[in-house]
Design an enzyme around this catalytic site. Structure first.
Site, PDB file in Angstrom:
ATOM      1  N   PHE A 131      -1.555  -2.850  -5.044  1.00  0.00           N
ATOM      2  CA  PHE A 131      -1.931  -3.210  -3.684  1.00  0.00           C
ATOM      3  C   PHE A 131      -2.717  -4.515  -3.668  1.00  0.00           C
ATOM      4  CE2 PHE A 131      -1.375   1.367  -3.270  1.00  0.00           C
ATOM      5  CZ  PHE A 131      -0.747   1.495  -2.034  1.00  0.00           C
ATOM      6  N   ASP A 132      -2.400  -5.356  -2.709  1.00  0.00           N
ATOM      7  CA  ASP A 132      -3.294  -6.426  -2.316  1.00  0.00           C
ATOM      8  C   ASP A 132      -4.462  -5.778  -1.561  1.00  0.00           C
ATOM      9  OD1 ASP A 132      -4.120  -9.155  -1.594  1.00  0.00           O
ATOM     10  OD2 ASP A 132      -3.467  -8.576   0.415  1.00  0.00           O
ATOM     11  N   LEU A 133      -5.536  -6.528  -1.340  1.00  0.00           N
ATOM     12  CA  LEU A 133      -6.705  -5.965  -0.654  1.00  0.00           C
ATOM     13  C   LEU A 133      -6.820  -6.459   0.785  1.00  0.00           C
ATOM     14  CD1 LEU A 133      -9.312  -4.267  -0.774  1.00  0.00           C
ATOM     15  CD2 LEU A 133     -10.484  -6.325  -1.603  1.00  0.00           C
TER      16      LEU A 133
ATOM     17  N   ASP B 151       0.358  -8.055   2.258  1.00  0.00           N
ATOM     18  CA  ASP B 151       0.584  -8.522   3.627  1.00  0.00           C
ATOM     19  C   ASP B 151       0.971  -9.989   3.707  1.00  0.00           C
ATOM     20  OD1 ASP B 151      -2.155 -10.182   4.834  1.00  0.00           O
ATOM     21  OD2 ASP B 151      -2.247  -9.220   2.878  1.00  0.00           O
TER      22      ASP B 151
END
Length: 216
Positions: free
Chosen positions: A8-10, A165
């Site tokens: 995951f990106d944050l 995102d």
């Protein structure tokens, strides 16, 4: 079959920190240059390391370092009051944990700051690994952070999906040969994400739970 590992990106993916990021950029620009640039100037750099974002406006490595220091000082001062988890993120992470999926964070932030974001969101305990800006020489969109996460987890690309995102996240994942899922609840328009050619689109955090080997 669902994936064995989820990267995951944050920012813009797990936590809503876009307002804080923009405020930090504007503060830094005004402090050092006395003017203000439009939000879109900074939005295009989201997902990249700060050093790369500021290299666009600075004339030397020392100037980049000074800009980064100002940004980080302001960002940390306002972090906890401005950062929020996206609705549904905590439940999605809990469900993946129940499945015993391997979870890692691949972020352009320094790991310590990223861990603070996870704590604010109440999801820090689920991630066995954080790959931060200090861990790599080349940040996203280079595949190095994703490849390092795979190496440390001992996972192969075909059993891994990277959820982010930004087009930089998608490009990094694609170049590392993992499946990629573009989170449309972040600040980037769908057209920009589509141009990066993600494997999947996810429109709500819970959609991550339904990802499998078939693109949708």
């Amino acid at each position: 079959m669902s994936f064995a590992a989820y990267l995951f990106d944050l920012d813009g993916t797990l936590i809503d920190s876009v307002a804080l990021i923009l405020a930090s950029f504007h503060h830094t620009r005004e402090r050092h240059y006395g003017d203000r640039l439009p939000d879109d100037y900074y939005l295009t750099t989201l997902g990249m390391p700060l050093r790369d974002s500021f290299a666009k406006m600075a004339s030397s490595p020392d100037d980049v370092a000074a800009l980064v220091r100002t940004y980080v000082e302001y960002n940390l001062m306002h972090h906890d009051s401005m950062v929020r988890p996206y609705e549904g993120v905590a439940a999605m992470i809990a469900a993946l944990t129940e499945r015993r999926a391997r979870l890692a964070l691949v972020t352009s932030k320094m790991s310590e700051t990223a861990a603070r974001g996870l704590r604010v969101a109440g999801i820090e305990g689920a991630f066995e690994l954080i790959i931060g800006a200090e861990d790599v020489k080349r940040g996203k969109p280079d595949p190095e952070p994703v490849l390092l996460a795979l190496q440390k987890l001992g996972m192969s690309p075909d059993e891994t999906v990277f959820v982010g995102d930004s087009p930089h996240d998608i490009e990094a994942g694609n170049r590392a040969s993992v499946k990629t899922a573009a989170a449309t609840w972040g600040p980037f328009p769908r057209a920009a994400l589509a141009a990066a050619q993600p494997t999947f689109f996810v429109h709500r955090p819970e959609d991550v739970l339904g990802l499998s080997g078939a693109p949708v």
